[in-house]
Design an enzyme around this catalytic site. Structure first.
Site, PDB file in Angstrom:
ATOM      1  N   HIS A  71      20.340 -31.826  85.847  1.00  0.00           N
ATOM      2  CA  HIS A  71      20.451 -31.691  87.033  1.00  0.00           C
ATOM      3  C   HIS A  71      20.154 -31.715  88.269  1.00  0.00           C
ATOM      4  CE1 HIS A  71      22.701 -27.070  85.931  1.00  0.00           C
ATOM      5  NE2 HIS A  71      22.566 -27.683  87.461  1.00  0.00           N
TER       6      HIS A  71
HETATM    7  P1  TYD Z   1      26.365 -26.863  83.417  1.00  0.00           P
HETATM    8  O1  TYD Z   1      26.065 -26.442  85.093  1.00  0.00           O
HETATM    9  O2  TYD Z   1      26.906 -28.028  82.607  1.00  0.00           O
HETATM   10  O3  TYD Z   1      25.702 -26.373  82.521  1.00  0.00           O
HETATM   11  P2  TYD Z   1      24.423 -25.970  82.143  1.00  0.00           P
HETATM   12  O4  TYD Z   1      23.958 -25.305  83.072  1.00  0.00           O
HETATM   13  O5  TYD Z   1      23.964 -26.395  80.904  1.00  0.00           O
HETATM   14  O6  TYD Z   1      23.273 -26.953  83.482  1.00  0.00           O
HETATM   15  O7  TYD Z   1      28.463 -25.886  83.046  1.00  0.00           O
HETATM   16  C1  TYD Z   1      28.427 -25.161  81.723  1.00  0.00           C
HETATM   17  C2  TYD Z   1      29.730 -25.314  81.977  1.00  0.00           C
HETATM   18  O8  TYD Z   1      30.524 -24.099  82.048  1.00  0.00           O
HETATM   19  C3  TYD Z   1      30.903 -26.352  82.627  1.00  0.00           C
HETATM   20  O9  TYD Z   1      31.677 -26.526  82.057  1.00  0.00           O
HETATM   21  C4  TYD Z   1      30.793 -26.098  84.116  1.00  0.00           C
HETATM   22  C5  TYD Z   1      31.052 -24.399  83.521  1.00  0.00           C
HETATM   23  N1  TYD Z   1      30.268 -24.295  84.754  1.00  0.00           N
HETATM   24  C6  TYD Z   1      31.518 -23.222  86.145  1.00  0.00           C
HETATM   25  O10 TYD Z   1      32.618 -23.509  85.547  1.00  0.00           O
HETATM   26  N2  TYD Z   1      31.137 -22.768  86.618  1.00  0.00           N
HETATM   27  C7  TYD Z   1      29.956 -22.305  86.737  1.00  0.00           C
HETATM   28  O11 TYD Z   1      29.636 -21.404  87.780  1.00  0.00           O
HETATM   29  C8  TYD Z   1      28.886 -22.899  86.521  1.00  0.00           C
HETATM   30  C9  TYD Z   1      27.141 -22.792  85.888  1.00  0.00           C
HETATM   31  C10 TYD Z   1      28.924 -23.704  85.208  1.00  0.00           C
END
Ligand code: TYD
Length: 155
Positions: A71
């Site tokens: 992302h």
């Molecule tokens: P995501 O952003 O998809 O992970 P990655 O770092 O691999 O892109 O986040 C994983 C899950 O955690 C998603 O369901 C969103 C949740 N999340 C939160 O609730 N709060 C946060 O601060 C973060 C970073 C993720």
């Protein structure tokens, strides 16, 4: 309300990704205090961190071969630290890609907004700690690479 939310909710204005490049990211040495009892590294607002930290989160128990990230952020700045073990961060500005290996608890990768990032090559038991400049706003994310490229190509 942060600027990205106002822009994204607006019918007139399109979200604008900053014209940042992978070369705007750097590894910052938070340094360490070494004693006979072990090492200590400190991350403190106003002391070597290029933004005020509003949120800390960490990725752990990442299965071998798994990819995280995938992302870009409109506004969020981050410092990424391997609190334990090692992993790679791939940075992409739509033109250049750069792979950075993160493997020391005192070294933090400063990631500026507007870049696509992926994390892979997690060693067993590694912990990826992220210091972030803002709270969690899903509207600050672009999770589709083609959408990211179209924003970057319009710069
Ligand atoms: P995501 O952003 O998809 O992970 P990655 O770092 O691999 O892109 O986040 C994983 C899950 O955690 C998603 O369901 C969103 C949740 N999340 C939160 O609730 N709060 C946060 O601060 C973060 C970073 C993720």
């Amino acid at each position: 309300m942060i600027i990205s939310e106002i822009l994204k909710n607006s019918k007139i204005l399109k979200m604008i990704l900053p014209a940042t490049k992978v070369f705007d990211c750097s590894v910052i040495d938070l340094s360490k205090v070494h004693t006979q009892q072990g090492n200590t590294t400190v991350a403190e607002n106003g002391k070597g961190i290029p933004f005020d930290v509003k949120r800390v989160y960490y990725l752990y128990d990442v299965p071998g071969g798994e990819l995280r990230g995938g992302h870009a952020h409109f506004e969020l700045e981050q410092m990424i630290v391997a609190a334990s073990g090692s992993f790679d961060v791939i940075l992409d500005d739509g033109k250049f890609r750069k792979r950075v290996s993160i493997n020391r608890p005192n070294l933090a990768l400063h990631v500026v907004p507007g870049l696509w990032r992926e994390l892979d090559n997690f060693s067993s038991g590694s912990i990826c700690m992220v210091l972030a400049s803002n709270q969690y706003y899903e509207k600050d994310y672009i999770r589709n690479y083609d959408e990211f490229l179209s924003h970057k190509n319009n710069e």
